[in-house]
Scaffold this motif. Structure first.
Motif, PDB file in Angstrom:
ATOM      1  N   VAL A 233       0.835  -1.250  -0.086  1.00  0.00           N
ATOM      2  CA  VAL A 233      -0.052  -0.104  -0.089  1.00  0.00           C
ATOM      3  C   VAL A 233       1.068   1.182  -0.048  1.00  0.00           C
ATOM      4  CG1 VAL A 233      -1.785   1.159   1.149  1.00  0.00           C
ATOM      5  CG2 VAL A 233      -1.767  -1.413   1.235  1.00  0.00           C
ATOM      6  N   VAL A 234       0.963   1.992  -1.205  1.00  0.00           N
ATOM      7  CA  VAL A 234       1.825   3.171  -1.206  1.00  0.00           C
ATOM      8  C   VAL A 234       1.034   4.229  -0.725  1.00  0.00           C
ATOM      9  CG1 VAL A 234       3.219   4.407  -2.794  1.00  0.00           C
ATOM     10  CG2 VAL A 234       3.006   1.977  -3.150  1.00  0.00           C
ATOM     11  N   LEU A 235       1.472   4.874   0.367  1.00  0.00           N
ATOM     12  CA  LEU A 235       1.047   5.928   1.148  1.00  0.00           C
ATOM     13  C   LEU A 235       1.491   7.238   0.653  1.00  0.00           C
ATOM     14  CD1 LEU A 235       1.087   4.207   4.529  1.00  0.00           C
ATOM     15  CD2 LEU A 235      -0.868   4.502   2.860  1.00  0.00           C
ATOM     16  N   GLU A 236       0.822   8.295  -0.395  1.00  0.00           N
ATOM     17  CA  GLU A 236       1.322   9.380  -0.577  1.00  0.00           C
ATOM     18  C   GLU A 236       0.793  10.518   0.353  1.00  0.00           C
ATOM     19  OE1 GLU A 236       1.706   8.715  -5.364  1.00  0.00           O
ATOM     20  OE2 GLU A 236      -0.290   8.666  -4.754  1.00  0.00           O
ATOM     21  N   ARG A 237       1.086  11.606  -0.188  1.00  0.00           N
ATOM     22  CA  ARG A 237       1.031  12.806   0.939  1.00  0.00           C
ATOM     23  C   ARG A 237      -0.569  12.755   1.570  1.00  0.00           C
ATOM     24  NH1 ARG A 237       4.086  13.936   3.618  1.00  0.00           N
ATOM     25  NH2 ARG A 237       2.663  13.567   5.289  1.00  0.00           N
ATOM     26  N   ALA A 238      -1.671  12.615   0.806  1.00  0.00           N
ATOM     27  CA  ALA A 238      -2.774  12.892   1.358  1.00  0.00           C
ATOM     28  C   ALA A 238      -3.144  11.707   2.279  1.00  0.00           C
ATOM     29  CB  ALA A 238      -4.083  13.045   0.309  1.00  0.00           C
ATOM     30  N   ALA A 239      -2.674  10.583   1.934  1.00  0.00           N
ATOM     31  CA  ALA A 239      -2.911   9.407   2.560  1.00  0.00           C
ATOM     32  C   ALA A 239      -2.039   9.442   4.062  1.00  0.00           C
ATOM     33  CB  ALA A 239      -2.580   8.240   2.004  1.00  0.00           C
ATOM     34  N   LEU A 240      -0.956  10.014   3.884  1.00  0.00           N
ATOM     35  CA  LEU A 240      -0.283  10.029   5.192  1.00  0.00           C
ATOM     36  C   LEU A 240      -0.620  10.980   6.046  1.00  0.00           C
ATOM     37  CD1 LEU A 240       3.500  10.231   3.179  1.00  0.00           C
ATOM     38  CD2 LEU A 240       2.576   8.202   4.833  1.00  0.00           C
ATOM     39  N   ASP A 241      -1.274  12.185   5.547  1.00  0.00           N
ATOM     40  CA  ASP A 241      -1.826  13.246   6.415  1.00  0.00           C
ATOM     41  C   ASP A 241      -3.272  12.391   7.240  1.00  0.00           C
ATOM     42  OD1 ASP A 241      -0.106  15.062   5.942  1.00  0.00           O
ATOM     43  OD2 ASP A 241      -1.003  16.065   4.174  1.00  0.00           O
ATOM     44  N   ARG A 242      -3.899  11.838   6.310  1.00  0.00           N
ATOM     45  CA  ARG A 242      -5.143  11.056   7.050  1.00  0.00           C
ATOM     46  C   ARG A 242      -4.673  10.039   7.993  1.00  0.00           C
ATOM     47  NH1 ARG A 242      -6.952   6.310   5.703  1.00  0.00           N
ATOM     48  NH2 ARG A 242      -5.865   6.215   3.768  1.00  0.00           N
ATOM     49  N   LEU A 243      -3.597   9.308   7.707  1.00  0.00           N
ATOM     50  CA  LEU A 243      -3.095   8.390   8.957  1.00  0.00           C
ATOM     51  C   LEU A 243      -2.607   9.158   9.918  1.00  0.00           C
ATOM     52  CD1 LEU A 243      -1.649   5.356   6.534  1.00  0.00           C
ATOM     53  CD2 LEU A 243      -3.775   5.645   7.782  1.00  0.00           C
TER      54      LEU A 243
ATOM     55  N   GLN B  77       5.215   9.811  12.523  1.00  0.00           N
ATOM     56  CA  GLN B  77       5.902   8.944  11.582  1.00  0.00           C
ATOM     57  C   GLN B  77       5.022   9.189  10.450  1.00  0.00           C
ATOM     58  OE1 GLN B  77       5.990   3.831  10.868  1.00  0.00           O
ATOM     59  NE2 GLN B  77       5.037   4.786  12.769  1.00  0.00           N
ATOM     60  N   PHE B  78       3.898   9.123  10.347  1.00  0.00           N
ATOM     61  CA  PHE B  78       3.223   9.539   9.064  1.00  0.00           C
ATOM     62  C   PHE B  78       3.219  10.922   8.433  1.00  0.00           C
ATOM     63  CE2 PHE B  78       1.261   6.031  11.005  1.00  0.00           C
ATOM     64  CZ  PHE B  78       1.469   4.831  10.103  1.00  0.00           C
ATOM     65  N   ALA B  79       2.976  11.808   9.242  1.00  0.00           N
ATOM     66  CA  ALA B  79       2.976  13.463   9.156  1.00  0.00           C
ATOM     67  C   ALA B  79       4.333  13.818   8.508  1.00  0.00           C
ATOM     68  CB  ALA B  79       2.717  14.367  10.432  1.00  0.00           C
ATOM     69  N   ASN B  80       5.476  13.433   9.037  1.00  0.00           N
ATOM     70  CA  ASN B  80       6.759  13.861   8.490  1.00  0.00           C
ATOM     71  C   ASN B  80       7.365  12.950   7.388  1.00  0.00           C
ATOM     72  OD1 ASN B  80       6.512  15.676  10.671  1.00  0.00           O
ATOM     73  ND2 ASN B  80       8.134  14.565  11.966  1.00  0.00           N
ATOM     74  N   SER B  81       6.753  11.984   6.851  1.00  0.00           N
ATOM     75  CA  SER B  81       7.064  10.984   6.150  1.00  0.00           C
ATOM     76  C   SER B  81       6.807  11.587   4.517  1.00  0.00           C
ATOM     77  CB  SER B  81       6.688   9.660   6.162  1.00  0.00           C
ATOM     78  OG  SER B  81       7.181   8.827   5.125  1.00  0.00           O
ATOM     79  N   PRO B  82       8.008  11.606   3.726  1.00  0.00           N
ATOM     80  CA  PRO B  82       7.694  12.338   2.423  1.00  0.00           C
ATOM     81  C   PRO B  82       6.918  10.995   1.371  1.00  0.00           C
ATOM     82  CG  PRO B  82       9.928  11.622   2.499  1.00  0.00           C
ATOM     83  CD  PRO B  82       9.224  11.524   4.045  1.00  0.00           C
ATOM     84  N   LEU B  83       7.017   9.801   1.667  1.00  0.00           N
ATOM     85  CA  LEU B  83       6.349   8.617   1.115  1.00  0.00           C
ATOM     86  C   LEU B  83       6.613   7.400   2.054  1.00  0.00           C
ATOM     87  CD1 LEU B  83       5.323   7.713  -1.755  1.00  0.00           C
ATOM     88  CD2 LEU B  83       7.445   6.649  -1.892  1.00  0.00           C
ATOM     89  N   CYS B  84       5.825   6.730   2.125  1.00  0.00           N
ATOM     90  CA  CYS B  84       5.595   5.246   2.901  1.00  0.00           C
ATOM     91  C   CYS B  84       5.005   4.203   2.185  1.00  0.00           C
ATOM     92  CB  CYS B  84       5.109   5.425   3.997  1.00  0.00           C
ATOM     93  SG  CYS B  84       4.834   4.271   5.242  1.00  0.00           S
ATOM     94  N   VAL B  85       5.866   3.102   2.250  1.00  0.00           N
ATOM     95  CA  VAL B  85       5.075   1.850   1.534  1.00  0.00           C
ATOM     96  C   VAL B  85       4.891   0.848   2.866  1.00  0.00           C
ATOM     97  CG1 VAL B  85       5.328   0.033   0.083  1.00  0.00           C
ATOM     98  CG2 VAL B  85       6.369   1.967  -0.624  1.00  0.00           C
ATOM     99  N   ALA B  86       3.558   0.701   2.965  1.00  0.00           N
ATOM    100  CA  ALA B  86       3.253  -0.398   3.838  1.00  0.00           C
ATOM    101  C   ALA B  86       3.215  -1.606   3.285  1.00  0.00           C
ATOM    102  CB  ALA B  86       1.596  -0.005   4.441  1.00  0.00           C
ATOM    103  N   VAL B  87       4.035  -2.604   3.775  1.00  0.00           N
ATOM    104  CA  VAL B  87       4.117  -3.871   3.261  1.00  0.00           C
ATOM    105  C   VAL B  87       3.380  -4.788   4.146  1.00  0.00           C
ATOM    106  CG1 VAL B  87       5.668  -5.889   3.028  1.00  0.00           C
ATOM    107  CG2 VAL B  87       6.694  -3.643   2.824  1.00  0.00           C
ATOM    108  N   VAL B  88       2.159  -5.207   3.519  1.00  0.00           N
ATOM    109  CA  VAL B  88       1.055  -5.887   4.139  1.00  0.00           C
ATOM    110  C   VAL B  88       1.252  -7.376   4.118  1.00  0.00           C
ATOM    111  CG1 VAL B  88      -1.447  -6.310   4.187  1.00  0.00           C
ATOM    112  CG2 VAL B  88      -0.494  -4.027   4.033  1.00  0.00           C
ATOM    113  N   GLU B  89       1.446  -7.994   5.162  1.00  0.00           N
ATOM    114  CA  GLU B  89       1.418  -9.617   5.127  1.00  0.00           C
ATOM    115  C   GLU B  89      -0.200 -10.091   4.958  1.00  0.00           C
ATOM    116  OE1 GLU B  89       2.331 -13.310   7.778  1.00  0.00           O
ATOM    117  OE2 GLU B  89       2.729 -11.664   8.689  1.00  0.00           O
ATOM    118  N   SER B  90      -0.283 -10.939   3.767  1.00  0.00           N
ATOM    119  CA  SER B  90      -1.823 -11.287   3.480  1.00  0.00           C
ATOM    120  C   SER B  90      -1.344 -12.679   3.180  1.00  0.00           C
ATOM    121  CB  SER B  90      -1.849 -10.465   2.079  1.00  0.00           C
ATOM    122  OG  SER B  90      -3.210 -10.664   1.689  1.00  0.00           O
TER     123      SER B  90
END
Length: 192
Positions: free
Chosen positions: A55-65, A89-102
């Protein structure tokens, strides 16, 4: 036997995660991120189950999280400093990839082996980002284990969990070298 790759070995011997708090923009765009995700997906995968997703978390998603981390942290009764750590962790991140165990049902591949495979994906993603010239850091934190945060924030199914939040961006300062494991203390040679 495959050909030796001294440059890759030198990278692995000198690789160093970059603290998330030292990362800023720019972050890789989608075109730059795809080879990194491709490299991560080439991790060992017994049974070819692909028990992970990104799950690639871009700016709007990071702000929401970041906002959700405050709400969930307070609801869970966490101390203010823990709530703030989850938020930043989310507010200051430029980009985050959540690696989900599925995990996938399999008569041959136990769930634990699938978990190990997902850990390999996290490390491969971290190394691919670093090898591509980005700063990167693998974090979890309380939000990675809060079921309501995961369901509401990332849409995870009950059997899914976050193996890591991989923050990727431009590093602002290189971290100092840190002590490394003493191989004499952790290597045992079994000769017979």
């Amino acid at each position: 036997m495959p050909d030796a790759n001294p440059a890759a070995m030198e990278f692995l011997l000198s690789r160093r995660s970059r603290p998330a708090k030292t990362l800023t923009g720019p972050a890789p765009d989608r075109a730059a991120l795809m080879p990194i995700l491709t490299a991560a997906s080439r991790s060992p995968d017994h049974g070819k189950l692909e028990p992970w997703r990104f799950v690639v978390l871009e700016r709007a998603a990071l702000d929401r999280l970041a906002a959700l981390a405050v709400t969930r942290g307070r609801a869970a009764g966490l101390e203010d400093d823990q709530v703030e750590k989850g938020r930043t962790q989310f507010a200051n991140s430029p980009l985050c990839v959540a690696v989900v165990e599925s995990p996938k049902p399999s008569p041959k591949v136990p769930a634990l082996e699938q978990t190990y495979a997902v850990g390999g994906v996290c490390l491969a993603l971290l190394n691919a980002a670093l090898a591509s010239g980005w700063g990167a850091n693998w974090l979890t934190g309380w939000a990675a284990h809060d079921r309501a945060f995961l369901a509401e924030g990332l849409g995870l199914a009950p059997e899914e969990r976050v193996a890591g939040f991989l923050h990727i961006g431009t590093e602002t300062s290189a971290p100092p070298e840190r002590p490394r494991p003493d191989l004499e203390a952790i290597v045992e040679w079994a000769e017979a």
